[in-house]
Scaffold this active site. Structure first.
Site, PDB file in Angstrom:
ATOM      1  N   LYS A  44      -4.757 -12.659  10.594  1.00 25.46           N
ATOM      2  CA  LYS A  44      -4.996 -12.409  12.016  1.00 25.46           C
ATOM      3  C   LYS A  44      -3.611 -13.381  12.461  1.00 25.46           C
ATOM      4  CE  LYS A  44      -6.013 -12.825  16.569  1.00 25.46           C
ATOM      5  NZ  LYS A  44      -5.845 -11.562  17.127  1.00 25.46           N
ATOM      6  N   CYS A 127       3.471 -11.147  21.346  1.00 27.47           N
ATOM      7  CA  CYS A 127       3.241 -12.698  21.848  1.00 27.47           C
ATOM      8  C   CYS A 127       3.524 -13.023  23.207  1.00 27.47           C
ATOM      9  CB  CYS A 127       3.731 -13.645  20.854  1.00 27.47           C
ATOM     10  SG  CYS A 127       5.599 -13.753  20.756  1.00 27.47           S
TER      11      CYS A 127
HETATM   12  C1  LIG Z   1      -2.059 -10.411  23.145  1.00 30.60           C
HETATM   13  C2  LIG Z   1      -1.878 -11.626  22.376  1.00 30.60           C
HETATM   14  C3  LIG Z   1      -3.070 -12.515  22.619  1.00 30.60           C
HETATM   15  C4  LIG Z   1      -0.691 -12.305  23.255  1.00 30.60           C
HETATM   16  C5  LIG Z   1      -1.648 -11.496  20.871  1.00 30.60           C
HETATM   17  C6  LIG Z   1      -2.492 -11.355  20.087  1.00 30.60           C
HETATM   18  C7  LIG Z   1      -3.314 -10.084  20.199  1.00 30.60           C
HETATM   19  C8  LIG Z   1      -4.595  -9.828  20.409  1.00 30.60           C
HETATM   20  C9  LIG Z   1      -5.558 -10.751  20.931  1.00 30.60           C
HETATM   21  O1  LIG Z   1      -5.790 -11.724  20.131  1.00 30.60           O
HETATM   22  O2  LIG Z   1      -5.945 -10.701  22.192  1.00 30.60           O
HETATM   23  N1  LIG Z   1      -5.229  -8.463  20.615  1.00 30.60           N
HETATM   24  C10 LIG Z   1      -4.254  -7.293  20.421  1.00 30.60           C
HETATM   25  O3  LIG Z   1      -4.856  -6.072  20.498  1.00 30.60           O
HETATM   26  N2  LIG Z   1      -2.975  -7.709  19.764  1.00 30.60           N
HETATM   27  C11 LIG Z   1      -2.522  -8.731  19.923  1.00 30.60           C
HETATM   28  O4  LIG Z   1      -1.179  -8.872  19.399  1.00 30.60           O
END
Ligand SMILES: CC(C)(C)CCc1c(C(=O)O)[nH]c(=O)[nH]c1=O
Length: 309
Positions: A44, A127
């Site tokens: 993750k 990010c």
């Molecule tokens: C969207 C972010 C929270 C900035 C990065 C982590 C992430 C998330 C998340 O942790 O919300 N969900 C996704 O589908 N893709 C991602 O890259």
């Protein structure tokens, strides 16, 4: 039939692995993946400090796939580096990082720079770029260019990037031009489609709590866009930068389509969450059946050979 692949020297026994974010956050989840038929383990996306992430419900499954606004829940970089140090498996690990700012990414990378046991970093360019609220780094080309320029001054280990989806040819060319300047180990296309909403008509409401119901869309409905991103980058990137396909893979046929577009490996997200660990054996079996019927002995027999007419 050989469905192994080689990502810039990282030998991966099976070209099918998990996507970052899905069942790959805790020690138990990482251990299960390590012991599974997943060709590699992708962690993750992590931050400097552990994070609880957003309030629930923050994930929802619908007919066409998934929507999420998890908010980067993770156990922090030190946990993942420690897990990597003490693991005793040969299976390749891709350590995904996603700092909440460019500065945080530098901090995390400096820590990762001294760790020996990971095979590569997967730098998540979805990010947030905190300077402009809710603007993701992956869509700010000048910031990405500066960031990678500085990053590769000090970071000398294998590092690939995970990209958000692009939709215009100019953006693919721009992004490929930037990436082609650096020793990029691989490119993973794509992350979820940003800022969709799903609705529950009984409650006449959105289905997730964070961000007023807006979230990243994954699963079957994004496959056409993900395939197009793989194909575009296969066309525009240096030939020595392998592409990992991600987005809406549910069957061996979907895996075949990604390789045909030029992917060297694929990642499974939404379908892995739906089906669990058995998804890897099922997809391997289905892919091998297709290769047998077509008389292909390995991925290279058809990789990138998509016909146009
Ligand atoms: C969207 C972010 C929270 C900035 C990065 C982590 C992430 C998330 C998340 O942790 O919300 N969900 C996704 O589908 N893709 C991602 O890259």
């Amino acid at each position: 039939i050989d469905i192994s692949t080689n990502i810039n020297g990282i030998k991966i026994s099976s070209c099918i692995m998990n996507a970052s974010g899905i069942l790959c956050c805790t020690e138990k989840e990482l251990y299960n993946l390590m012991m599974s038929s997943s060709g590699a383990v992708v962690t993750k996306s992590c931050t400097i400090k552990p994070r609880k992430g957003n309030l629930k419900p923050r994930y929802f499954e619908w007919k066409g796939g998934s929507i999420n606004s998890m908010g980067l829940p993770n156990l922090g970089i030190d946990f993942y580096l420690n897990f990597l140090e003490k693991k005793n498996s040969k299976k390749p690990f891709l350590l995904s990082i996603s700092g909440l700012s460019i500065e945080e990414n530098y901090l995390i990378l400096r820590k990762a720079n001294i760790s020996s046991n990971m095979n590569a970093i997967e730098l998540n360019l979805s990010c947030p770029n905190l300077l402009e609220k809710d603007k993701i780094l992956g869509y700010d080309f000048s910031k990405i260019s500066d960031f990678l320029e500085n990053l590769f001054q000090f970071y000398k280990k294998p590092l690939g990037v995970k990209l958000p989806p692009y939709f215009e040819d100019f953006h693919f060319r721009k992004m490929a031009f930037i990436l082609n300047k650096y020793p990029i180990y691989f490119v993973t296309c794509i992350n979820s489609l940003p800022n969709g909403i799903c609705i529950d008509i009984n409650k006449e409401s959105v289905v997730i709590h964070p961000k007023k119901g807006f979230g990243g869309i994954g699963g079957l409905s994004i496959k056409p866009f993900a395939l197009a991103n793989v194909r575009k980058f296969y066309t525009y990137l240096r030939k020595d930068i392998p592409i990992i396909g991600c987005g809406g893979i549910c069957t061996g046929k979907d895996v075949f389509e990604y390789i045909l577009c030029g992917a060297s490996a694929v990642q499974i997200g939404t379908q892995f969450l739906k089906e669990g660990i058995p998804v890897f054996d099922r997809l391997i079996k289905e892919l091998i059946t297709i290769l047998k019927n077509k008389n292909y002995s390995s991925l290279n027999s058809f990789k990138g050979k998509l016909n146009v007419f």
